[in-house]
Scaffold this active site. Structure first.
Site, short mmCIF file in Angstrom:
data_model
loop_
_atom_site.label_atom_id
_atom_site.label_comp_id
_atom_site.label_asym_id
_atom_site.label_seq_id
_atom_site.Cartn_x
_atom_site.Cartn_y
_atom_site.Cartn_z
N GLN A 50 25.50 33.67 10.62
CA GLN A 50 24.17 33.60 11.01
C GLN A 50 23.76 32.07 10.81
OE1 GLN A 50 23.62 35.08 5.82
NE2 GLN A 50 25.44 34.59 6.20
N PHE A 90 21.90 25.34 3.15
CA PHE A 90 20.47 25.80 3.09
C PHE A 90 20.08 25.39 2.13
CE2 PHE A 90 16.49 27.94 2.64
CZ PHE A 90 15.97 27.56 3.89
N SER A 138 26.29 31.61 0.86
CA SER A 138 25.23 32.37 -0.17
C SER A 138 25.15 33.73 -1.00
CB SER A 138 24.29 31.85 -1.38
OG SER A 138 23.20 31.91 0.23
N HIS A 182 21.37 35.03 13.49
CA HIS A 182 20.01 34.47 13.84
C HIS A 182 20.04 32.75 14.70
CE1 HIS A 182 20.64 34.56 9.22
NE2 HIS A 182 19.82 35.82 9.05
N THR A 199 29.35 22.43 6.50
CA THR A 199 28.78 20.85 6.02
C THR A 199 30.50 19.90 6.23
OG1 THR A 199 29.79 21.96 4.10
CG2 THR A 199 27.80 22.34 4.10
N ASP A 221 24.19 26.77 15.00
CA ASP A 221 25.08 25.43 15.14
C ASP A 221 26.05 25.62 16.44
OD1 ASP A 221 26.83 26.12 13.98
OD2 ASP A 221 26.83 25.23 12.38
N ASN A 226 34.30 30.78 -0.71
CA ASN A 226 33.23 30.31 -0.48
C ASN A 226 33.35 28.49 -2.27
OD1 ASN A 226 30.30 30.14 0.01
ND2 ASN A 226 29.70 30.02 -1.93
N CYS A 252 3.80 30.47 31.24
CA CYS A 252 2.67 31.49 31.02
C CYS A 252 2.06 31.86 30.33
CB CYS A 252 3.80 33.24 31.10
SG CYS A 252 4.48 33.14 29.24
N ASP A 310 37.33 24.74 -1.27
CA ASP A 310 36.59 24.14 -0.05
C ASP A 310 37.15 24.60 0.87
OD1 ASP A 310 35.70 21.38 1.38
OD2 ASP A 310 37.29 21.28 1.38
P1 NAD Z 1 23.48 29.56 2.47
O1 NAD Z 1 23.00 27.49 2.75
O2 NAD Z 1 22.03 30.23 1.69
O3 NAD Z 1 25.06 28.76 1.06
C1 NAD Z 1 26.50 28.03 1.78
C2 NAD Z 1 27.23 28.14 1.48
O4 NAD Z 1 28.08 27.76 1.02
C3 NAD Z 1 26.27 28.14 -0.55
O5 NAD Z 1 27.18 29.27 -1.14
C4 NAD Z 1 27.59 26.58 -1.02
O6 NAD Z 1 28.19 26.84 -2.11
C5 NAD Z 1 28.62 27.11 0.39
N1 NAD Z 1 29.44 25.69 0.85
C6 NAD Z 1 28.48 24.64 1.05
N2 NAD Z 1 29.68 23.40 1.94
C7 NAD Z 1 31.13 24.88 1.66
C8 NAD Z 1 31.95 24.17 1.33
N3 NAD Z 1 32.28 23.18 2.28
N4 NAD Z 1 33.55 25.38 1.18
C9 NAD Z 1 33.47 25.98 1.03
N5 NAD Z 1 31.31 26.44 0.24
C10 NAD Z 1 30.29 25.88 1.04
O7 NAD Z 1 24.33 29.77 3.82
P2 NAD Z 1 24.32 31.36 4.36
O8 NAD Z 1 24.27 32.38 3.70
O9 NAD Z 1 24.11 30.33 5.50
O10 NAD Z 1 22.13 30.98 4.64
C11 NAD Z 1 21.29 30.19 5.29
C12 NAD Z 1 20.74 30.08 6.13
O11 NAD Z 1 20.18 29.75 6.49
C13 NAD Z 1 20.68 31.26 7.45
O12 NAD Z 1 20.47 32.39 7.61
C14 NAD Z 1 21.70 30.34 8.38
O13 NAD Z 1 20.70 30.78 9.79
C15 NAD Z 1 20.49 28.88 8.35
N6 NAD Z 1 20.94 27.97 8.12
C16 NAD Z 1 22.05 27.90 9.24
C17 NAD Z 1 22.71 26.49 9.14
C18 NAD Z 1 24.01 26.02 10.26
O14 NAD Z 1 23.71 26.66 11.55
N7 NAD Z 1 25.30 25.00 9.80
C19 NAD Z 1 22.90 25.58 8.10
C20 NAD Z 1 21.91 25.88 7.40
C21 NAD Z 1 20.89 26.70 7.69
#
Ligand code: NAD
Length: 260
Positions: free
Chosen positions: A107, A41, A201, A127, A34, A110, A225, A162, A242
């Site tokens: 997961q 997500f 999450s 993923h 982020t 990017d 987190n 194909c 953070d």
């Molecule tokens: P999620 O969005 O479910 O959870 C992200 C967690 O990170 C949240 O609990 C949030 O509070 C926390 N968070 C966000 N920014 C933060 C920060 N700066 N400091 C501390 N905590 C922070 O993500 P997930 O558990 O990875 O599951 C999401 C699914 O969607 C995965 O399967 C993934 O493949 C996909 N996804 C990937 C990306 C990516 O590649 N960057 C982005 C979005 C979704």
């Protein structure tokens, strides 16, 4: 479970865990990216709510659904174009270079761990990777730069030579997980004594089963987190804050040097 919210105490506790362990593994999620402007997500303002992923069964069933998936994919790519790794992925790459971190099980789709300098062979992408596409029939790789102009000109979802449907090389909801990545993630999760779950999450399965597996196998589980997760109660330590701020000291300062 110990919860630390104060930044310096969180950084000290993380440094201590890393120094005292024999082998650390990082399990990462969207929260790590982020800071780079890539939305996670589940946060309420997430752009994923405007461009929700198309479930795999719909993608397979219907050409219109495939075209919708590609429109949403390119819209999200436009939002995140040029993203550079933040302090979290940079710190993890530095810890790897210093031999303080073994593997990264991610997961994320990017590619920011690799951009930050982590060696590709030590990153497990559970993923997939959104940086390219693949044919669902023959597996041939396709480059987004080739697919996009044709898609924008015709509005038709791309097909392989194909005849098979071409899809972003990521794992959609309902799509089978890549077996080799699952095997590698399992091996990494069983072969460590410190498991750092960062920016997830921890609700997406089977991925979220790996921190549980590591913990049950005797590793200390540390969750980093900014929000609570369902696995907090099982963790040895929860660093709530953070990610970029907590990991900032580790990207420029060698922990190994300070142990000697
Ligand atoms: P999620 O969005 O479910 O959870 C992200 C967690 O990170 C949240 O609990 C949030 O509070 C926390 N968070 C966000 N920014 C933060 C920060 N700066 N400091 C501390 N905590 C922070 O993500 P997930 O558990 O990875 O599951 C999401 C699914 O969607 C995965 O399967 C993934 O493949 C996909 N996804 C990937 C990306 C990516 O590649 N960057 C982005 C979005 C979704």
């Amino acid at each position: 479970m110990v919860v630390i919210e104060e930044l310096e105490r969180a950084q000290d506790a993380l440094a201590r865990c890393l120094r005292e362990c024999d082998r650390a593994v990082a399990f990462t999620g969207a929260g790590l990216s982020t800071e780079s402007g890539i939305p996670d997500f589940r946060s309420s303002d997430s752009a994923w709510r405007r461009h929700p992923p198309v479930p795999f069964k719909d993608f397979l069933a219907d050409a219109d659904a495939r075209a919708l998936a590609w429109r949403r994919k390119f819209a999200m790519d436009d939002l995140t174009a040029g993203a550079r790794p933040g302090r979290g992925p940079r710190a993890l790459a530095r810890l790897m270079a210093d031999d303080m971190l073994g593997d990264i099980v991610t997961q994320n789709i990017d590619g920011l761990h690799e951009s930050a300098g982590a060696p590709a062979e030590r990153i497990v992408e559970l993923h997939g990777n959104g940086g390219y596409a693949a044919c669902l029939s023959c597996g041939a790789r396709h480059e987004l730069a080739d697919l996009r102009p044709r898609f924008e000109a015709t509005g038709l979802a791309p097909e392989c030579a194909c005849g098979g449907p071409v899809k972003s090389a990521t794992i959609a909801f309902g799509q089978a997980m890549p077996q080799e990545a699952l095997r590698r993630a399992r091996r990494a999760s069983l072969n460590c004594d410190l498991y750092l779950a960062i920016g997830s999450s921890l609700v997406v399965y089977p991925a979220a089963a790996f921190p549980v597996l590591a913990k049950e196998n005797g590793a200390a589980l540390v969750i980093v987190n900014r929000e609570p997760t369902p696995l907090d109660a099982a963790a040895d330590l929860v660093l709530r804050g953070d990610i970029g701020s907590i990991f900032a000291p580790f990207e420029s300062c060698s922990l190994r040097a300070s142990t000697s």
